[in-house]
Scaffold this motif. Structure first.
Motif, short mmCIF file in Angstrom:
data_model
loop_
_atom_site.label_atom_id
_atom_site.label_comp_id
_atom_site.label_asym_id
_atom_site.label_seq_id
_atom_site.Cartn_x
_atom_site.Cartn_y
_atom_site.Cartn_z
N SER A 1 7.84 -29.28 16.90
CA SER A 1 8.03 -29.49 18.33
C SER A 1 9.49 -29.79 18.62
CB SER A 1 7.14 -30.62 18.82
OG SER A 1 7.64 -31.87 18.43
N GLU A 2 9.84 -29.73 19.87
CA GLU A 2 11.21 -30.00 20.29
C GLU A 2 11.63 -31.43 19.95
OE1 GLU A 2 13.65 -30.13 24.49
OE2 GLU A 2 11.97 -28.74 24.31
N ALA A 3 10.73 -32.38 20.14
CA ALA A 3 11.05 -33.78 19.85
C ALA A 3 11.34 -33.97 18.36
CB ALA A 3 9.91 -34.69 20.29
N ARG A 4 10.58 -33.33 17.50
CA ARG A 4 10.81 -33.45 16.06
C ARG A 4 12.19 -32.91 15.69
NH1 ARG A 4 5.03 -31.71 13.33
NH2 ARG A 4 3.79 -33.20 14.51
N SER A 5 12.56 -31.79 16.27
CA SER A 5 13.87 -31.21 16.01
C SER A 5 14.98 -32.17 16.41
CB SER A 5 14.04 -29.89 16.76
OG SER A 5 13.10 -28.96 16.32
N GLU A 6 14.83 -32.77 17.57
CA GLU A 6 15.84 -33.72 18.04
C GLU A 6 15.93 -34.93 17.12
OE1 GLU A 6 18.01 -33.29 20.65
OE2 GLU A 6 17.18 -31.27 20.78
N LEU A 7 14.77 -35.41 16.67
CA LEU A 7 14.76 -36.57 15.77
C LEU A 7 15.42 -36.26 14.42
CD1 LEU A 7 11.25 -38.00 16.61
CD2 LEU A 7 13.42 -39.21 16.91
N TRP A 8 15.28 -35.04 13.95
CA TRP A 8 15.94 -34.64 12.70
C TRP A 8 17.45 -34.56 12.89
CZ3 TRP A 8 13.95 -35.36 8.28
CH2 TRP A 8 12.65 -35.03 7.96
N TYR A 9 17.87 -34.06 14.04
CA TYR A 9 19.29 -33.75 14.25
C TYR A 9 20.11 -34.97 14.69
CZ TYR A 9 23.39 -31.13 15.67
OH TYR A 9 24.66 -30.66 15.79
#
Length: 108
Positions: A1-9
């Motif tokens: 999901s978009e939130a997961r990507s943001e949390l990784w980055y």
């Protein structure tokens, strides 16, 4: 999901997750509960995410849904669960408290 990507980055001090996320008027399968579970279980081995404080918020209208959603978020590892409407002063105080506690638990 978009939130997961943001949390990784990016690095975040806290995660505030709405338990029921809608896209196009329909609930998203991996909404807030899925995100909290991912942070606490999958991403828990990742520096930065392993100590991330989590606040879960929900405002589902059905009493039955609320009886299930908030306790589920708690069991998944949310540090705090809040029912909507949110008292902004309480939310702010909770953010300050959780981020201060979080800072004390970080490895030196």
């Amino acid at each position: 999901s978009e939130a997961r990507s943001e949390l990784w980055y990016w690095d975040f001090d806290i995660l505030i997750a709405d338990l029921v996320v809608r896209k196009g008027g329909r609930p998203v399968a991996d909404g807030g509960l899925g995100l909290i579970s991912w942070v606490r279980h999958t991403a828990a081995m990742t520096p930065g995410l392993d100590y991330l404080p989590v606040i879960a918020i929900s405002g589902e209208q059905s009493g039955r849904a609320m009886d299930i959603l908030l306790p589920t978020a708690d069991r998944l590892g949310a540090d705090l669960v809040i029912e909507k409407p949110v008292n902004l002063q309480e939310l702010f105080q909770s953010i300050v408290s959780l981020t201060q506690q979080h800072a004390k638990t970080l490895p030196s």
